[in-house]
Design an enzyme around this catalytic site. Structure first.
Site, short mmCIF file in Angstrom:
data_model
loop_
_atom_site.label_atom_id
_atom_site.label_comp_id
_atom_site.label_asym_id
_atom_site.label_seq_id
_atom_site.Cartn_x
_atom_site.Cartn_y
_atom_site.Cartn_z
N PRO A 10 0.79 -1.22 0.00
CA PRO A 10 0.00 0.00 0.00
C PRO A 10 0.83 1.28 0.00
O PRO A 10 1.86 1.36 0.66
CB PRO A 10 -0.83 -0.10 1.29
CG PRO A 10 -0.14 -1.09 2.14
CD PRO A 10 0.56 -2.02 1.21
N ASN A 11 0.34 2.22 -0.76
CA ASN A 11 0.86 3.58 -0.87
C ASN A 11 2.18 3.69 -1.63
O ASN A 11 2.66 4.80 -1.87
CB ASN A 11 0.98 4.25 0.50
CG ASN A 11 -0.35 4.40 1.17
OD1 ASN A 11 -1.29 4.90 0.56
ND2 ASN A 11 -0.46 3.93 2.40
N ARG A 18 4.42 11.17 -2.04
CA ARG A 18 4.16 10.96 -0.61
C ARG A 18 5.43 11.11 0.21
O ARG A 18 6.40 10.37 0.02
CB ARG A 18 3.58 9.56 -0.41
CG ARG A 18 3.32 9.22 1.03
CD ARG A 18 2.76 7.80 1.16
NE ARG A 18 2.60 7.47 2.56
CZ ARG A 18 3.13 6.39 3.12
NH1 ARG A 18 3.81 5.53 2.41
NH2 ARG A 18 2.94 6.17 4.40
N TYR A 23 10.64 9.04 1.89
CA TYR A 23 10.66 8.00 0.86
C TYR A 23 11.40 8.38 -0.41
O TYR A 23 11.52 7.56 -1.31
CB TYR A 23 9.22 7.60 0.51
CG TYR A 23 8.47 7.05 1.71
CD1 TYR A 23 8.80 5.82 2.24
CD2 TYR A 23 7.45 7.78 2.30
CE1 TYR A 23 8.14 5.31 3.34
CE2 TYR A 23 6.77 7.28 3.41
CZ TYR A 23 7.11 6.05 3.92
OH TYR A 23 6.46 5.55 5.01
N ASN A 74 8.09 -5.44 -0.49
CA ASN A 74 7.94 -4.27 0.36
C ASN A 74 6.45 -4.22 0.68
O ASN A 74 5.66 -3.74 -0.12
CB ASN A 74 8.40 -2.99 -0.33
CG ASN A 74 8.31 -1.78 0.58
OD1 ASN A 74 7.61 -1.81 1.60
ND2 ASN A 74 8.99 -0.71 0.21
N ALA A 77 2.88 -0.70 5.07
CA ALA A 77 2.33 -0.77 6.42
C ALA A 77 1.88 -2.17 6.82
O ALA A 77 1.86 -2.50 8.00
CB ALA A 77 1.17 0.22 6.56
N GLU A 98 12.64 -9.15 2.35
CA GLU A 98 11.84 -7.99 2.75
C GLU A 98 12.67 -6.73 2.55
O GLU A 98 13.82 -6.67 3.00
CB GLU A 98 11.44 -8.14 4.22
CG GLU A 98 10.65 -7.00 4.78
CD GLU A 98 10.34 -7.17 6.27
OE1 GLU A 98 9.88 -6.18 6.86
OE2 GLU A 98 10.55 -8.27 6.82
N HIS A 100 12.63 -2.24 2.55
CA HIS A 100 11.97 -0.99 2.93
C HIS A 100 12.86 0.18 2.53
O HIS A 100 14.08 0.12 2.71
CB HIS A 100 11.70 -0.93 4.43
CG HIS A 100 10.80 -2.01 4.91
ND1 HIS A 100 9.44 -1.97 4.71
CD2 HIS A 100 11.07 -3.18 5.53
CE1 HIS A 100 8.91 -3.07 5.21
NE2 HIS A 100 9.87 -3.83 5.70
N ARG A 107 12.04 4.81 13.05
CA ARG A 107 10.82 5.61 12.90
C ARG A 107 9.88 5.41 14.08
O ARG A 107 10.31 5.03 15.16
CB ARG A 107 10.16 5.23 11.57
CG ARG A 107 11.07 5.62 10.38
CD ARG A 107 10.43 5.48 9.06
NE ARG A 107 9.23 6.32 8.99
CZ ARG A 107 8.28 6.15 8.08
NH1 ARG A 107 8.38 5.18 7.19
NH2 ARG A 107 7.22 6.94 8.05
#
Length: 147
Positions: A10-11, A18, A23, A74, A77, A98, A100, A107
Site C-alpha cells: 500500500p501507498n 508521498r 521515501y 515491500n 504498512a 523484505e 523498505h 521511525r
C-alpha cells in the site's frame, strides 16, 4: 533463467509524491526501471506487482508458488500487522527478501516490528531505492547457492 517477482504494498504507488523527505523523490516506476536494468545485468527475469489491497498481495504471493524462484517484498504498512501476508509467505516456500525504503527501526515505535520478517531470508531497510538493489542482489546470491 531465474524468475523474481517484486511485490509492493500500500501507498508505494504514491512514491515521489508521498513524504519525499522519508521515501525520496523517485516514483515507483523509476525504481522499477533501475531494478529491471540490474536484473538484466544479473541475468534474471523480473516482474513487478503493486497493490493497496492485502488480499491481492496474498493472491500474488500464492501465484509465485511454482512460477517464481524468489520474491522481493515491500509490504508497506502491512509489514507491521499482516499475519495473513506472513502466512502466505510461509505457505508458498518461495525465498523472500523484505525491503523498505526507510529505516523502519528508526521511525515510529509501531514500525519497529515486522511480523513478516521471520518468514523471509532477510530484511534490508533504510537505504532508499538502494534497498531494492541490495535486496535483489541478496536474493539472486541466495538462489545461486541453492542451485
Amino acid at each position: 533463467m531465474k524468475r523474481i517477482v517484486v511485490i509492493n504494498g500500500p501507498n508505494l504507488n504514491m512514491l515521489g509524491v508521498r513524504e519525499p523527505g522519508i521515501y525520496g523523490t523517485l516514483s515507483l516506476k523509476d525504481i522499477e526501471d533501475k531494478i529491471r536494468r540490474q536484473a538484466e545485468e544479473l541475468g534474471v527475469s523480473i516482474t513487478f506487482y503493486q497493490s493497496n489491497h492485502e488480499g491481492d498481495i496474498i493472491d500474488r504471493i500464492h501465484a509465485a508458488m511454482g512460477k517464481d524462484d524468489g520474491i522481493m517484498l515491500n509490504a508497506g504498512a502491512f509489514t507491521h500487522y499482516s499475519y495473513a501476508i506472513r502466512d502466505a509467505i510461509n505457505a508458498v516456500k518461495v525465498p523472500t527478501v523484505e525491503v523498505h525504503l526507510s529505516n523502519i527501526h528508526a521511525r515510529e515505535a509501531f514500525r519497529h516490528h515486522s511480523v513478516i520478517a521471520a518468514e523471509t531470508i532477510g530484511q534490508i531497510a533504510g537505504f532508499g531505492e538502494v534497498s531494492y538493489e541490495l535486496g535483489l542482489l541478496a536474493l539472486v546470491r541466495h538462489l545461486d547457492k541453492q542451485t
